[in-house]
Design an enzyme around this catalytic site. Structure first.
Site: not given
Length: 301
Positions: A22, A83, A103, A135, A137-139, A156
């Protein structure tokens, strides 16, 4: 629409193992020049293991698969690079902007280029307080639908790890521990969360990938590779740094995709740079593992 470097094109044509990388880690993950130095070191580690690195980013609206050293240097120096995740890509393309791939976006472009294995530091997940903020993540959704294997040091540790694991289970994403029975927590090998499946060799990982693809089982695979013990952070120190950084973030009203870069930067500052060194070492370790998995998978294809 996609620009693939000659080296990566040749590798894909000849079934030489390729490993995607990435670009968010370059533009948002570390300060200059450490970001560029680390990107070069990761690429060098992948080459040392006998695979071809393909750093992915968007320059002037064009996705690049296999950025040159000069392009990586520019990414590391240039301020204000956006980003980008799945939702951002068409806008970045249309407006001819630069974009650092997360990601999720890296997975999309790796899949389009025909690259199976992608190495990163840690994936996004369910943020702390998500039951109130939503909230997430779209990951995680990308892992559920895009056919790419992601090698990382777990999720993380700034995230809500139990909720992240629940979400991945709901989405049908296999989470496999590489030589571990426990989900790594990015800065440390330990989270206290037991994993159902363990891999003990590169070949074993490659066989799982092949079965998933041969049987048309849509979606990614998450291979969790713990940071080596000698580079891990002290659990008490890193936990306190995370709590303090999150409190400061909340007070400043920072949220969404700005959260992770802010937290990683503040944690680095709070720990006097120790967390940054851990971050670098875990990415290098993931590069070694990912390159060797890609090599074994290439043999099975």
């Amino acid at each position: 629409m996609i620009k693939i470097s000659k080296e990566v094109q040749e590798a894909l044509k000849n079934n030489t193992p390729v490993v995607a990388l990435e670009s968010t880690i370059i533009s948002h993950g570390m300060p200059y020049p450490k970001n560029v130095e680390t990107a070069y070191r990761v690429e060098e580690e992948i080459r040392k293991q006998g695979a071809v690195p393909a750093t992915i980013g968007v320059i002037d609206g064009v996705p690049i698969i296999g950025m040159s050293k000069d392009e990586i240097e520019l990414f590391g120096k240039t301020k204000g690079i956006k980003k980008v995740s799945r939702r951002d890509l068409p806008i970045i393309y249309a407006k001819k902007l630069w974009g650092a791939t997360t990601v999720a976006a890296t997975m999309i472009l790796a899949k389009q280029a025909g690259i199976e294995v992608f190495v990163t530091g840690g994936v996004g997940g369910v943020h702390r307080g998500a039951p109130q903020t939503f909230d997430i993540s779209a990951d995680l959704d990308e892992l559920a639908k895009t056919d790419v294997t992601v090698v990382c040091a777990g999720c993380k540790s700034i995230l809500d790890l139990p909720l992240t694991m629940e979400y991945l289970e709901t989405k049908g994403v296999p989470v496999l521990g590489y030589k571990t029975n426990e989900l790594p927590a990015f800065y440390t090998p330990h989270s206290g969360i037991e994993l159902e499946y363990r891999l003990d060799s590169y070949l074993e990982a490659a066989k799982v990938i092949k079965e998933k693809r041969d049987n048309n089982l849509e979606g990614g695979i998450l291979i969790a590779n713990p940071i080596p013990e000698e580079y891990a952070m002290d659990q008490t120190i890193i936990d306190k740094a995370i709590v303090d950084a999150i409190k400061e973030m909340d007070e400043l009203g920072i949220h969404g995709k700005d959260s992770t870069p802010f937290l990683l930067r503040r944690i680095t500052e709070i720990t006097g740079g120790d967390s940054l060194e851990s971050n670098i070492q875990l990415v290098l370790n993931n590069a070694r593992v990912g390159a060797n998995i890609a090599k074994e998978y290439a043999k099975l294809k």
